[in-house]
Design a protein around this motif. Structure first.
Motif, PDB file in Angstrom:
ATOM      1  N   PHE A  40       3.480   0.943  -1.808  1.00 52.27           N
ATOM      2  CA  PHE A  40       2.185   0.433  -1.788  1.00 52.27           C
ATOM      3  C   PHE A  40       2.015  -0.690  -0.735  1.00 52.27           C
ATOM      4  CE2 PHE A  40      -1.589  -1.924  -2.780  1.00 52.27           C
ATOM      5  CZ  PHE A  40      -2.425  -1.062  -3.814  1.00 52.27           C
ATOM      6  N   PHE A  41       1.077  -0.485   0.145  1.00 52.85           N
ATOM      7  CA  PHE A  41       0.739  -1.437   1.145  1.00 52.85           C
ATOM      8  C   PHE A  41      -0.259  -2.442   0.844  1.00 52.85           C
ATOM      9  CE2 PHE A  41      -1.186  -3.168   4.940  1.00 52.85           C
ATOM     10  CZ  PHE A  41      -0.093  -3.807   5.583  1.00 52.85           C
ATOM     11  N   LEU A  42      -0.088  -3.851   0.504  1.00 54.30           N
ATOM     12  CA  LEU A  42      -0.895  -4.751   0.059  1.00 54.30           C
ATOM     13  C   LEU A  42      -1.805  -5.353   1.120  1.00 54.30           C
ATOM     14  CD1 LEU A  42       1.717  -5.717  -1.899  1.00 54.30           C
ATOM     15  CD2 LEU A  42      -0.547  -5.897  -3.064  1.00 54.30           C
ATOM     16  N   GLY A  43      -1.030  -5.613   2.293  1.00 53.87           N
ATOM     17  CA  GLY A  43      -1.768  -6.273   3.766  1.00 53.87           C
ATOM     18  C   GLY A  43      -1.752  -7.727   3.465  1.00 53.87           C
ATOM     19  N   GLU A  44      -2.323  -8.595   4.298  1.00 47.77           N
ATOM     20  CA  GLU A  44      -2.355 -10.019   4.360  1.00 47.77           C
ATOM     21  C   GLU A  44      -2.981 -10.409   2.852  1.00 47.77           C
ATOM     22  OE1 GLU A  44      -1.426 -12.316   6.323  1.00 47.77           O
ATOM     23  OE2 GLU A  44      -0.660 -10.754   7.832  1.00 47.77           O
ATOM     24  N   THR A  45      -2.333 -11.227   2.188  1.00 47.53           N
ATOM     25  CA  THR A  45      -2.699 -11.976   0.736  1.00 47.53           C
ATOM     26  C   THR A  45      -1.868 -13.383   0.755  1.00 47.53           C
ATOM     27  OG1 THR A  45      -2.891 -11.481  -1.593  1.00 47.53           O
ATOM     28  CG2 THR A  45      -1.024 -10.571  -0.348  1.00 47.53           C
ATOM     29  N   PHE A 110      -6.286  -5.270  -6.147  1.00 49.72           N
ATOM     30  CA  PHE A 110      -5.752  -4.399  -4.795  1.00 49.72           C
ATOM     31  C   PHE A 110      -6.089  -3.107  -5.042  1.00 49.72           C
ATOM     32  CE2 PHE A 110      -3.084  -8.230  -5.081  1.00 49.72           C
ATOM     33  CZ  PHE A 110      -3.291  -8.790  -3.557  1.00 49.72           C
ATOM     34  N   GLU A 111      -6.817  -2.680  -3.895  1.00 47.96           N
ATOM     35  CA  GLU A 111      -7.439  -1.176  -3.673  1.00 47.96           C
ATOM     36  C   GLU A 111      -6.297  -0.293  -3.297  1.00 47.96           C
ATOM     37  OE1 GLU A 111     -10.418   0.280  -4.643  1.00 47.96           O
ATOM     38  OE2 GLU A 111     -10.822  -2.064  -5.691  1.00 47.96           O
ATOM     39  N   PRO A 112      -6.301   0.888  -4.051  1.00 44.23           N
ATOM     40  CA  PRO A 112      -4.848   1.958  -3.376  1.00 44.23           C
ATOM     41  C   PRO A 112      -5.745   2.594  -2.065  1.00 44.23           C
ATOM     42  CG  PRO A 112      -6.180   2.801  -5.362  1.00 44.23           C
ATOM     43  CD  PRO A 112      -6.717   1.402  -5.192  1.00 44.23           C
ATOM     44  N   GLU A 113      -4.787   2.928  -1.297  1.00 44.11           N
ATOM     45  CA  GLU A 113      -5.473   3.865  -0.264  1.00 44.11           C
ATOM     46  C   GLU A 113      -5.927   5.211  -0.657  1.00 44.11           C
ATOM     47  OE1 GLU A 113      -2.405   4.694   2.840  1.00 44.11           O
ATOM     48  OE2 GLU A 113      -1.143   3.106   2.293  1.00 44.11           O
ATOM     49  N   ASP A 114      -7.012   5.361   0.199  1.00 40.57           N
ATOM     50  CA  ASP A 114      -7.755   6.712   0.003  1.00 40.57           C
ATOM     51  C   ASP A 114      -6.971   8.138   0.391  1.00 40.57           C
ATOM     52  OD1 ASP A 114      -9.938   5.095  -0.288  1.00 40.57           O
ATOM     53  OD2 ASP A 114     -10.953   5.077   1.851  1.00 40.57           O
ATOM     54  N   ARG A 115      -6.081   7.987   1.142  1.00 41.97           N
ATOM     55  CA  ARG A 115      -5.449   9.150   1.086  1.00 41.97           C
ATOM     56  C   ARG A 115      -4.110   9.221   0.014  1.00 41.97           C
ATOM     57  NH1 ARG A 115      -2.341   6.928   6.636  1.00 41.97           N
ATOM     58  NH2 ARG A 115      -1.368   5.179   5.649  1.00 41.97           N
ATOM     59  N   LEU A 116      -3.945  10.484   0.018  1.00 35.63           N
ATOM     60  CA  LEU A 116      -2.784  10.927  -1.049  1.00 35.63           C
ATOM     61  C   LEU A 116      -1.472  10.479  -0.846  1.00 35.63           C
ATOM     62  CD1 LEU A 116      -3.495  14.813  -1.395  1.00 35.63           C
ATOM     63  CD2 LEU A 116      -3.885  12.776  -3.405  1.00 35.63           C
ATOM     64  N   PHE A 117      -0.764  10.055  -1.595  1.00 36.70           N
ATOM     65  CA  PHE A 117       0.583   9.490  -1.602  1.00 36.70           C
ATOM     66  C   PHE A 117       1.506  10.659  -1.053  1.00 36.70           C
ATOM     67  CE2 PHE A 117       4.891   8.469  -3.632  1.00 36.70           C
ATOM     68  CZ  PHE A 117       5.167   7.588  -2.813  1.00 36.70           C
ATOM     69  N   ASN A 118       1.933  10.590   0.228  1.00 39.87           N
ATOM     70  CA  ASN A 118       2.944  11.324   0.981  1.00 39.87           C
ATOM     71  C   ASN A 118       4.156  10.561   1.117  1.00 39.87           C
ATOM     72  OD1 ASN A 118       3.821  13.462   2.715  1.00 39.87           O
ATOM     73  ND2 ASN A 118       2.071  13.556   3.966  1.00 39.87           N
ATOM     74  N   PRO A 119       5.217  10.780   0.456  1.00 42.89           N
ATOM     75  CA  PRO A 119       6.567   9.858   0.509  1.00 42.89           C
ATOM     76  C   PRO A 119       6.980  10.482   1.656  1.00 42.89           C
ATOM     77  CG  PRO A 119       6.432  11.416  -1.433  1.00 42.89           C
ATOM     78  CD  PRO A 119       5.039  11.348  -0.910  1.00 42.89           C
ATOM     79  N   HIS A 120       7.565   9.475   2.425  1.00 51.46           N
ATOM     80  CA  HIS A 120       8.586   9.789   3.774  1.00 51.46           C
ATOM     81  C   HIS A 120       9.046   8.375   4.312  1.00 51.46           C
ATOM     82  CE1 HIS A 120       4.634   8.263   5.428  1.00 51.46           C
ATOM     83  NE2 HIS A 120       5.165   7.868   6.530  1.00 51.46           N
ATOM     84  N   ILE A 121      10.224   8.612   4.940  1.00 49.47           N
ATOM     85  CA  ILE A 121      10.720   7.414   5.582  1.00 49.47           C
ATOM     86  C   ILE A 121      10.386   7.599   7.406  1.00 49.47           C
ATOM     87  CG2 ILE A 121      13.129   6.249   6.162  1.00 49.47           C
ATOM     88  CD1 ILE A 121      14.009   7.878   3.524  1.00 49.47           C
TER      89      ILE A 121
END
Length: 181
Positions: A40-45, A110-121
């Motif tokens: 999860f990316f929260l951004g500036e807070t 905190f709003e989740p991203e609009d795109r589907l979770f696509n796990p990767h590194i």
């Protein structure tokens, strides 16, 4: 403060990911201390304590992940590549952990991203306007790349400081995976 939630990996896994680095024009390879799986990316807070409290409430059992294959974003070969990555074999436990983290963070705004979770590194970022044959060579050479059975026993809240040398990550809190009592 710029924050994100991720799964960090042991040095033994990062050693294997490091072996994938090769010369590809414009590629900026991710430094080993930056290799992670973003949940999860929260951004500036400035709500660090609220976030820690919310994440501390997450209950999920430890599980195992398998890293498998390599890929690129965007996936369409006719578009210039922007990111090279290592994939994650889908494990229901990873999806459940992501969902629980998303839920507790949504509850505090905190709003989740609009795109589907696509796990990767993420392995590398590229700045090119053209398809690169070296990317196709890389993908073909490593399509059977595999790091089996990594035990996942925790997730981490990181802060990220951007500088001219790239991002510097700092662990703000580590949360052990545990089942509900």
């Amino acid at each position: 403060m710029r924050l994100f939630v991720a799964i960090d990996f042991p040095d033994s896994v990062k050693d294997q990911l490091d072996t994938l680095q090769t010369h590809i024009p414009t590629a900026r390879w991710v430094k080993r201390h930056q290799m992670h799986l973003t949940l999860f990316f929260l951004g500036e807070t400035d709500r660090l304590q609220d976030i820690k409290d919310a994440l501390a409430s997450v209950t999920a059992a430890p599980f195992e992940l398998t890293l498998a294959s390599v890929g690129r974003f965007p996936k369409r070969q006719k578009q210039p590549p922007r990111v090279l990555w290592v994939g994650i074999d889908a494990d229901p436990a990873l999806g459940q952990l992501h969902k629980k983290i998303t839920q507790v963070l949504a509850e505090i705004g905190f709003e989740p991203e609009d795109r589907l979770f696509n796990p990767h590194i993420t392995l590398a970022r590229l700045k090119t306007r053209e398809p690169l044959p070296e990317v196709d060579t890389f993908l073909n050479a490593h399509d059977v790349f595999r790091v089996p059975s990594i035990p996942i026993t925790e997730f981490t809240l990181f802060s990220s400081m951007l500088s001219s040398q790239g991002a510097h990550y700092e662990r703000e809190a580590v949360f052990a995976l545990k089942t509900a009592l």
